[in-house]
Design a protein around this motif. Sequence first.
Motif, short mmCIF file in Angstrom:
data_model
loop_
_atom_site.label_atom_id
_atom_site.label_comp_id
_atom_site.label_asym_id
_atom_site.label_seq_id
_atom_site.Cartn_x
_atom_site.Cartn_y
_atom_site.Cartn_z
N GLY A 131 -20.88 19.15 65.65
CA GLY A 131 -21.37 20.75 66.17
C GLY A 131 -21.29 20.37 67.67
N ASN A 132 -21.60 19.49 68.23
CA ASN A 132 -21.08 19.61 69.75
C ASN A 132 -20.10 19.22 70.60
N LEU A 133 -20.08 19.65 71.67
CA LEU A 133 -18.81 19.32 72.83
C LEU A 133 -19.76 17.75 73.95
N ILE A 134 -19.23 16.90 73.96
CA ILE A 134 -19.71 15.70 74.87
C ILE A 134 -19.31 15.58 75.70
N GLN A 135 -19.97 15.34 77.20
CA GLN A 135 -18.57 15.16 78.36
C GLN A 135 -18.88 13.98 78.48
N LEU A 136 -17.96 13.10 78.78
CA LEU A 136 -17.73 11.69 79.49
C LEU A 136 -18.16 12.76 81.15
N ILE A 137 -17.84 11.08 81.81
CA ILE A 137 -18.02 11.31 83.35
C ILE A 137 -18.23 9.69 83.77
N GLN A 138 -16.86 10.20 84.75
CA GLN A 138 -16.18 8.59 85.46
C GLN A 138 -17.15 9.07 87.11
N MET A 139 -18.35 7.71 87.42
CA MET A 139 -19.21 8.74 89.39
C MET A 139 -16.74 7.78 89.53
N THR A 140 -16.61 8.28 90.40
CA THR A 140 -15.34 7.78 91.75
C THR A 140 -15.94 6.97 92.50
N ASN A 141 -15.01 6.69 93.27
CA ASN A 141 -15.37 6.42 95.02
C ASN A 141 -16.58 7.31 95.65
N ALA A 142 -16.28 8.70 95.83
CA ALA A 142 -16.84 9.91 96.33
C ALA A 142 -17.63 10.41 96.00
N ALA A 143 -18.50 10.01 94.38
CA ALA A 143 -19.76 9.89 93.38
C ALA A 143 -20.56 8.83 94.32
#
Length: 132
Positions: free
Chosen positions: A119-131
């Motif tokens: 019942g959920n959406l999950i976001q995956l994040i990869q930090m880039t060099n800018a972050a």
Amino acid sequence: MRIYVTNVFVDDQDKAEKFYTDLLGFKVKNNIPLGENRWLTVVSSEDPEGTELLLEPSDHPAVNPYKEALFSDGIPAHSFQVQDLDAERKRLGDLGVKFTVEPMDAGPVRMAVLDDTCGNLIQLIQMTNAAQ
């Protein structure tokens, strides 16, 4: 002060446990029976002493309308950080995980969104060099 536990509401704790451990790679930290449900928390296998994610039953009457609204609007319930988003997308896709948003650049991060089948959406994040 630090965050100890956060939660994600799930439709079925058994199904959620399998998804979050077998597919996402988390490890069960607590599995304590509480009547019909459990105090079921998972942690990152990369940080076993880190923040716990409570796989909390969606029993309260306010939860399902809230979850359904977030899901239908495409709003993730949580965001998890990964080192290599494209590799993680391939690994999870090969395991049958459905993505609602494919990996894309989003300002200082790369992101994708998956359906946790509970019942959920999950976001995956990869930090880039800018972050970083």
